[in-house]
Design a protein around this motif. Structure first.
Motif, PDB file in Angstrom:
ATOM      1  N   LEU A   1      24.661  -2.750  19.003  1.00 56.66           N
ATOM      2  CA  LEU A   1      23.452  -3.515  18.664  1.00 56.66           C
ATOM      3  C   LEU A   1      22.484  -2.661  17.841  1.00 56.66           C
ATOM      4  O   LEU A   1      21.886  -3.137  16.874  1.00 56.66           O
ATOM      5  CB  LEU A   1      22.765  -4.028  19.932  1.00 56.66           C
ATOM      6  CG  LEU A   1      23.422  -5.214  20.619  1.00 56.66           C
ATOM      7  CD1 LEU A   1      22.705  -5.526  21.939  1.00 56.66           C
ATOM      8  CD2 LEU A   1      23.433  -6.436  19.717  1.00 56.66           C
ATOM      9  N   GLU A   2      22.342  -1.393  18.236  1.00 53.25           N
ATOM     10  CA  GLU A   2      21.514  -0.461  17.449  1.00 53.25           C
ATOM     11  C   GLU A   2      22.072  -0.318  16.036  1.00 53.25           C
ATOM     12  O   GLU A   2      21.326  -0.323  15.056  1.00 53.25           O
ATOM     13  CB  GLU A   2      21.483   0.926  18.098  1.00 53.25           C
ATOM     14  CG  GLU A   2      20.511   1.114  19.210  1.00 53.25           C
ATOM     15  CD  GLU A   2      20.513   2.562  19.689  1.00 53.25           C
ATOM     16  OE1 GLU A   2      20.199   3.469  18.880  1.00 53.25           O
ATOM     17  OE2 GLU A   2      20.842   2.776  20.873  1.00 53.25           O
ATOM     18  N   LEU A   3      23.376  -0.189  15.965  1.00 48.50           N
ATOM     19  CA  LEU A   3      24.048  -0.045  14.676  1.00 48.50           C
ATOM     20  C   LEU A   3      23.824  -1.286  13.811  1.00 48.50           C
ATOM     21  O   LEU A   3      23.588  -1.187  12.610  1.00 48.50           O
ATOM     22  CB  LEU A   3      25.537   0.197  14.907  1.00 48.50           C
ATOM     23  CG  LEU A   3      26.358   0.725  13.754  1.00 48.50           C
ATOM     24  CD1 LEU A   3      25.859   2.086  13.307  1.00 48.50           C
ATOM     25  CD2 LEU A   3      27.823   0.828  14.155  1.00 48.50           C
ATOM     26  N   LYS A   4      23.868  -2.454  14.429  1.00 49.82           N
ATOM     27  CA  LYS A   4      23.629  -3.702  13.707  1.00 49.82           C
ATOM     28  C   LYS A   4      22.202  -3.744  13.161  1.00 49.82           C
ATOM     29  O   LYS A   4      21.975  -4.143  12.013  1.00 49.82           O
ATOM     30  CB  LYS A   4      23.890  -4.899  14.620  1.00 49.82           C
ATOM     31  CG  LYS A   4      23.770  -6.232  13.926  1.00 49.82           C
ATOM     32  CD  LYS A   4      24.099  -7.375  14.872  1.00 49.82           C
ATOM     33  CE  LYS A   4      23.963  -8.714  14.165  1.00 49.82           C
ATOM     34  NZ  LYS A   4      24.232  -9.839  15.076  1.00 49.82           N
ATOM     35  N   SER A   5      21.247  -3.319  13.971  1.00 49.25           N
ATOM     36  CA  SER A   5      19.852  -3.279  13.525  1.00 49.25           C
ATOM     37  C   SER A   5      19.688  -2.345  12.324  1.00 49.25           C
ATOM     38  O   SER A   5      19.031  -2.685  11.337  1.00 49.25           O
ATOM     39  CB  SER A   5      18.955  -2.819  14.679  1.00 49.25           C
ATOM     40  OG  SER A   5      17.647  -2.601  14.233  1.00 49.25           O
TER      41      SER A   5
ATOM     42  N   GLN B   1      25.487   7.315  11.408  1.00 49.11           N
ATOM     43  CA  GLN B   1      26.560   8.260  11.703  1.00 49.11           C
ATOM     44  C   GLN B   1      26.408   8.860  13.093  1.00 49.11           C
ATOM     45  O   GLN B   1      27.388   9.059  13.809  1.00 49.11           O
ATOM     46  CB  GLN B   1      26.632   9.360  10.639  1.00 49.11           C
ATOM     47  CG  GLN B   1      27.822  10.271  10.788  1.00 49.11           C
ATOM     48  CD  GLN B   1      29.146   9.528  10.731  1.00 49.11           C
ATOM     49  OE1 GLN B   1      29.391   8.750   9.815  1.00 49.11           O
ATOM     50  NE2 GLN B   1      30.006   9.739  11.724  1.00 49.11           N
ATOM     51  N   VAL B   2      25.169   9.125  13.497  1.00 47.57           N
ATOM     52  CA  VAL B   2      24.919   9.658  14.841  1.00 47.57           C
ATOM     53  C   VAL B   2      25.397   8.646  15.892  1.00 47.57           C
ATOM     54  O   VAL B   2      26.065   9.012  16.872  1.00 47.57           O
ATOM     55  CB  VAL B   2      23.418   9.986  15.028  1.00 47.57           C
ATOM     56  CG1 VAL B   2      23.090  10.280  16.481  1.00 47.57           C
ATOM     57  CG2 VAL B   2      23.012  11.152  14.140  1.00 47.57           C
ATOM     58  N   ILE B   3      25.091   7.370  15.674  1.00 46.01           N
ATOM     59  CA  ILE B   3      25.509   6.326  16.615  1.00 46.01           C
ATOM     60  C   ILE B   3      27.030   6.191  16.615  1.00 46.01           C
ATOM     61  O   ILE B   3      27.653   6.054  17.674  1.00 46.01           O
ATOM     62  CB  ILE B   3      24.823   4.990  16.275  1.00 46.01           C
ATOM     63  CG1 ILE B   3      23.323   5.111  16.551  1.00 46.01           C
ATOM     64  CG2 ILE B   3      25.423   3.851  17.079  1.00 46.01           C
ATOM     65  CD1 ILE B   3      22.506   3.914  16.117  1.00 46.01           C
ATOM     66  N   ILE B   4      27.637   6.246  15.447  1.00 45.98           N
ATOM     67  CA  ILE B   4      29.095   6.136  15.352  1.00 45.98           C
ATOM     68  C   ILE B   4      29.764   7.287  16.106  1.00 45.98           C
ATOM     69  O   ILE B   4      30.780   7.084  16.784  1.00 45.98           O
ATOM     70  CB  ILE B   4      29.540   6.084  13.875  1.00 45.98           C
ATOM     71  CG1 ILE B   4      29.135   4.741  13.263  1.00 45.98           C
ATOM     72  CG2 ILE B   4      31.040   6.304  13.739  1.00 45.98           C
ATOM     73  CD1 ILE B   4      29.280   4.664  11.758  1.00 45.98           C
TER      74      ILE B   4
END
Length: 160
Positions: free
Chosen positions: A23-27, A52-55
């Protein structure tokens, strides 16, 4: 040895954590789309770094998931989840639901990323065209307006 239901609960919680990261990545992907539309290259780069940090965090979760899921398959004596008995299915409903949510969100992200990629290509083409026009303009300018002529300098000796 860890109980299979505990492992399934752990798998479900890992998927829930992955879902929130997605969800963060989508935002961030939506923000990136806006930045590309506004031709804000600096913001796009910043958002790519955040994504990239989230991935990387998602990759760690996926590794843990694979490890635990392999243990569940081994403990159950199966090769794939489809081989589970029907009495096991009730225990796996929350896991199945979590997997479906994650897969749905991943498909949404995939669509957004494809749109962003197309927008970014158009932006790069526009920037490339602008740079070509500038370069061509410089060539024309230098052809029609050569720099100041340089006269050779001579030393004149005033002593006699």
């Amino acid at each position: 040895m860890v109980d299979r239901s505990q492992m399934i609960n752990t798998l479900t919680s890992l998927l829930d954590e992955k879902y929130s990261l997605l969800l963060e990545l989508k935002s961030l992907t939506w923000q990136q789309s806006q930045a590309i539309t506004e031709s804000n290259v600096d913001l796009v780069n910043e958002l790519v770094e955040k994504k990239q940090v989230i991935i990387d965090k998602i990759n760690v979760l996926d590794s843990k998931f694979d490890e635990i899921f392999s243990a569940v398959k081994k403990q159950s004596g199966i090769e794939s989840i489809a081989q589970l008995r029907s009495d096991d299915a009730k225990e796996l409903l929350p896991l199945k639901s979590a997997v479906e949510k994650v897969v749905d969100l991943i498909n949404q992200l995939k669509t957004l990323e494809q749109e962003n990629q197309n927008k970014a290509k158009r932006l790069l083409n526009a920037l490339g065209d602008g740079l070509r026009r500038i370069r061509d303009g410089r060539k024309l300018n230098s052809a029609y307006n050569p720099g100041p002529l340089q006269y050779p300098s001579y030393f004149i000796d005033k002593k006699k």
